[in-house]
Design a protein around this motif. Structure first.
Motif, PDB file in Angstrom:
ATOM      1  N   GLN A  42       0.951  -1.794   0.056  1.00  0.00           N
ATOM      2  CA  GLN A  42       0.029   0.125  -0.036  1.00  0.00           C
ATOM      3  C   GLN A  42       1.328   1.448  -0.310  1.00  0.00           C
ATOM      4  N   ASP A  43       2.540   1.187   0.749  1.00  0.00           N
ATOM      5  CA  ASP A  43       3.152   2.841   0.960  1.00  0.00           C
ATOM      6  C   ASP A  43       4.204   2.600   0.449  1.00  0.00           C
ATOM      7  N   ASN A  44       4.729   1.550  -0.367  1.00  0.00           N
ATOM      8  CA  ASN A  44       6.149   1.490  -0.645  1.00  0.00           C
ATOM      9  C   ASN A  44       6.217   2.539  -2.228  1.00  0.00           C
ATOM     10  N   PRO A  45       6.802   3.031  -2.237  1.00  0.00           N
ATOM     11  CA  PRO A  45       6.727   4.438  -2.991  1.00  0.00           C
ATOM     12  C   PRO A  45       7.177   4.027  -3.727  1.00  0.00           C
ATOM     13  N   ASP A  46       7.964   2.768  -4.496  1.00  0.00           N
ATOM     14  CA  ASP A  46       8.870   2.442  -5.698  1.00  0.00           C
ATOM     15  C   ASP A  46       7.788   1.361  -6.244  1.00  0.00           C
ATOM     16  N   LEU A  47       7.410   1.012  -5.707  1.00  0.00           N
ATOM     17  CA  LEU A  47       6.012   0.605  -6.364  1.00  0.00           C
ATOM     18  C   LEU A  47       4.749   1.183  -6.686  1.00  0.00           C
ATOM     19  N   ALA A  48       4.242   1.970  -6.030  1.00  0.00           N
ATOM     20  CA  ALA A  48       3.622   3.297  -6.636  1.00  0.00           C
ATOM     21  C   ALA A  48       3.938   3.822  -7.684  1.00  0.00           C
ATOM     22  N   GLN A  49       5.526   4.272  -8.117  1.00  0.00           N
ATOM     23  CA  GLN A  49       6.075   4.591  -9.306  1.00  0.00           C
ATOM     24  C   GLN A  49       5.586   2.853 -10.302  1.00  0.00           C
ATOM     25  N   MET A  50       5.790   2.092  -9.923  1.00  0.00           N
ATOM     26  CA  MET A  50       5.064   1.605 -11.291  1.00  0.00           C
ATOM     27  C   MET A  50       4.526   1.193 -11.505  1.00  0.00           C
ATOM     28  N   GLU A 120       0.758  -3.792 -20.942  1.00  0.00           N
ATOM     29  CA  GLU A 120       0.345  -4.783 -20.187  1.00  0.00           C
ATOM     30  C   GLU A 120       1.964  -5.620 -19.832  1.00  0.00           C
ATOM     31  N   ALA A 121       2.991  -5.296 -20.413  1.00  0.00           N
ATOM     32  CA  ALA A 121       4.056  -5.311 -19.964  1.00  0.00           C
ATOM     33  C   ALA A 121       5.053  -4.291 -18.977  1.00  0.00           C
ATOM     34  N   ALA A 122       4.390  -3.404 -18.744  1.00  0.00           N
ATOM     35  CA  ALA A 122       4.238  -2.204 -17.551  1.00  0.00           C
ATOM     36  C   ALA A 122       3.593  -2.940 -16.041  1.00  0.00           C
ATOM     37  N   ASN A 123       2.252  -3.577 -16.850  1.00  0.00           N
ATOM     38  CA  ASN A 123       2.019  -3.715 -15.410  1.00  0.00           C
ATOM     39  C   ASN A 123       2.144  -5.052 -14.945  1.00  0.00           C
ATOM     40  N   LEU A 124       2.475  -5.940 -15.684  1.00  0.00           N
ATOM     41  CA  LEU A 124       3.424  -7.010 -15.525  1.00  0.00           C
ATOM     42  C   LEU A 124       4.678  -6.184 -14.261  1.00  0.00           C
ATOM     43  N   ASN A 125       5.395  -5.318 -15.040  1.00  0.00           N
ATOM     44  CA  ASN A 125       6.757  -5.536 -14.365  1.00  0.00           C
ATOM     45  C   ASN A 125       6.040  -5.222 -12.857  1.00  0.00           C
ATOM     46  N   ALA A 126       5.012  -4.395 -12.482  1.00  0.00           N
ATOM     47  CA  ALA A 126       4.261  -4.039 -11.411  1.00  0.00           C
ATOM     48  C   ALA A 126       4.101  -4.735 -10.383  1.00  0.00           C
TER      49      ALA A 126
END
Length: 429
Positions: A42-50, A120-126
């Motif tokens: 929920q809070d990690n900025p790295d995941l948020a930017q992805m 879709e690749a960008a979503n999978l990278n997240a």
């Protein structure tokens, strides 16, 4: 007397309520493994930017599949510059035009399809980043758990060695022991203090790294539960995990989407040899002649297209480029797949080793070491065992207990890593 009894009852109830309050507060301050994994997602900025990047990529396909904007033009044609009279020259007209560029059929669809694959690749990278973060958080959480247990063992051994010092000093004072026994025990106490300092510093740095992943201040206090089920499950075979990873691992799915995008861009490069079109329409309004004679307005229609006469140095080179990019992407996918299988095998082996060590320490080594210490202590008190062997047996027990918790922690960390390697939690038999 009655008032004293009532006061005593009141104080007892207040103490009980206060103790319960402290217990609840302490329970609430604990960071559970589930809470840590939920917070990082929920809070990690790295995941948020992805995730933000994936949203941005999702907005591209419709742009790529849309026609270019039409062009509108307004013109004053054949206007005499001596007086700018629109009625003097027969060809003078005020023209309004509209033109629309139309790519060759199929080009826009290919561009949109390639953008869809990339989105879709960008979503999978997240999703891949989310798995990695959960694995990292679990690894650090279990490291904190291990360090807490190691510090508890140090504290317990510190207390036991104090008892050894007291026993050795008492025997020395009555002439049944040696002064070197007392000095040896004090030296081991100093060593334990040094280990405590090292473990405390390592815990501090581990907590700082965990807080960074959870988007918390580095010095935010973290407490983990000390009581957990001490069971290690059986996991699936390597081949079964390979099969799961082939379909479940976001990293591999992302590379497949990138491969599809590369193939689509190659298809577009081939189609780009075909011309694009431009449709034009213009309406010219003419004024009446000076004598009032009406002049008809003019309508112009036209179609134009580009001619790829430089295809040898342009479009065909683009085909060569896209062909090489497709080949590169195929090699990249194969390399990623090889790495994933290597990771699964390595982590699978790490778990099996840690699980076997944990069982061995739990059922064999530690019970035997404890019996040895108890026997040594009883023998030392009746002068049948020298002090050095007693201390060595206790230090050995200390090392075994530490390795016991280390094996348990490494097994749990391997499970966390294995879930990330496979791409899902269904890794148990």
């Amino acid at each position: 007397m009655s008032s004293v009894l009532q006061l005593t009852r009141y104080l007892s109830v207040a103490a009980l309520v206060l103790a319960c309050g402290f217990a609840v507060a302490n329970e609430q301050s604990l960071l559970t493994l589930e809470a840590a994994t939920q917070k990082v997602t929920q809070d990690n900025p790295d995941l948020a930017q992805m995730l933000a990047r994936a949203q941005a990529m999702a907005a591209i396909p419709s742009q790529e599949g849309s026609l270019p904007d039409p062009q509108i033009s307004f013109n004053a044609m054949s206007l005499p510059v001596d007086n700018f009279n629109t009625r003097q020259v027969d060809m003078t007209q005020m023209s309004f035009g509209l033109s629309q560029a139309i790519p060759f059929p199929g080009k826009l669809a290919l561009k949109e399809q390639a953008a869809n694959y990339e989105a879709e690749a960008a979503n999978l990278n997240a999703d891949e980043v989310r798995l990695r973060l959960i694995s990292d958080v679990k690894t650090l959480w279990w490291q904190v758990f291990y360090l807490d247990r190691a510090l508890e063992i140090v504290a317990s051994n510190h207390s036991l060695l104090h008892q050894f010092v007291d026993i050795a000093r008492t025997k020395y004072e009555v002439g049944e022991g040696l002064q070197q026994d007392v000095l040896l025990a004090q030296l081991e106490l100093s060593k334990l203090l040094d280990q405590k300092i090292g473990l405390t510093g390592l815990r501090r740095s581990t907590v700082a790294r965990l807080n960074a992943l959870l988007d918390q201040p580095a010095n935010h206090p973290v407490q983990v539960s000390a009581t957990l089920p001490l069971q290690l499950p059986e996991i699936k075979t390597e081949n079964q995990l390979y099969q799961q990873a082939e379909t479940a691992r976001p990293l591999l799915a992302s590379e497949r989407q990138a491969l599809n995008a590369a193939q689509t861009r190659l298809d577009f490069a081939h189609k780009d040899l075909l011309p694009d079109f431009n449709i034009e329409a213009a309406y010219g309004a003419r004024s009446n002649m000076p004598d009032g004679t009406r002049r008809s307005d003019l309508l112009s229609l036209g179609v134009s297209m580009n001619v790829p006469i430089f295809a040898g140095s342009k479009q065909e080179k683009a085909i060569d480029q896209r062909t090489s990019e497709l080949l590169q992407q195929r090699y990249t996918l194969q390399d990623k797949w090889n790495n994933v299988r290597a990771q699964i095998s390595q982590t699978h082996s790490d778990y099996q080793r840690a699980q076997q060590q944990f069982v061995l320490f739990d059922t064999g080594i530690i019970p035997q070491a404890r019996q040895t210490v108890a026997s040594m202590l009883a023998g030392y008190q009746v002068n049948k065992v020298d002090f050095l062997n007693l201390v060595r047996s206790q230090i050995t027990l200390f090392e075994y207990e530490t390795q016991y918790w280390k094996a348990f922690t490494e097994a749990q960390q391997a499970l966390a890593q294995l879930s990330a390697d496979v791409g899902e939690d269904a890794i148990y038999e």
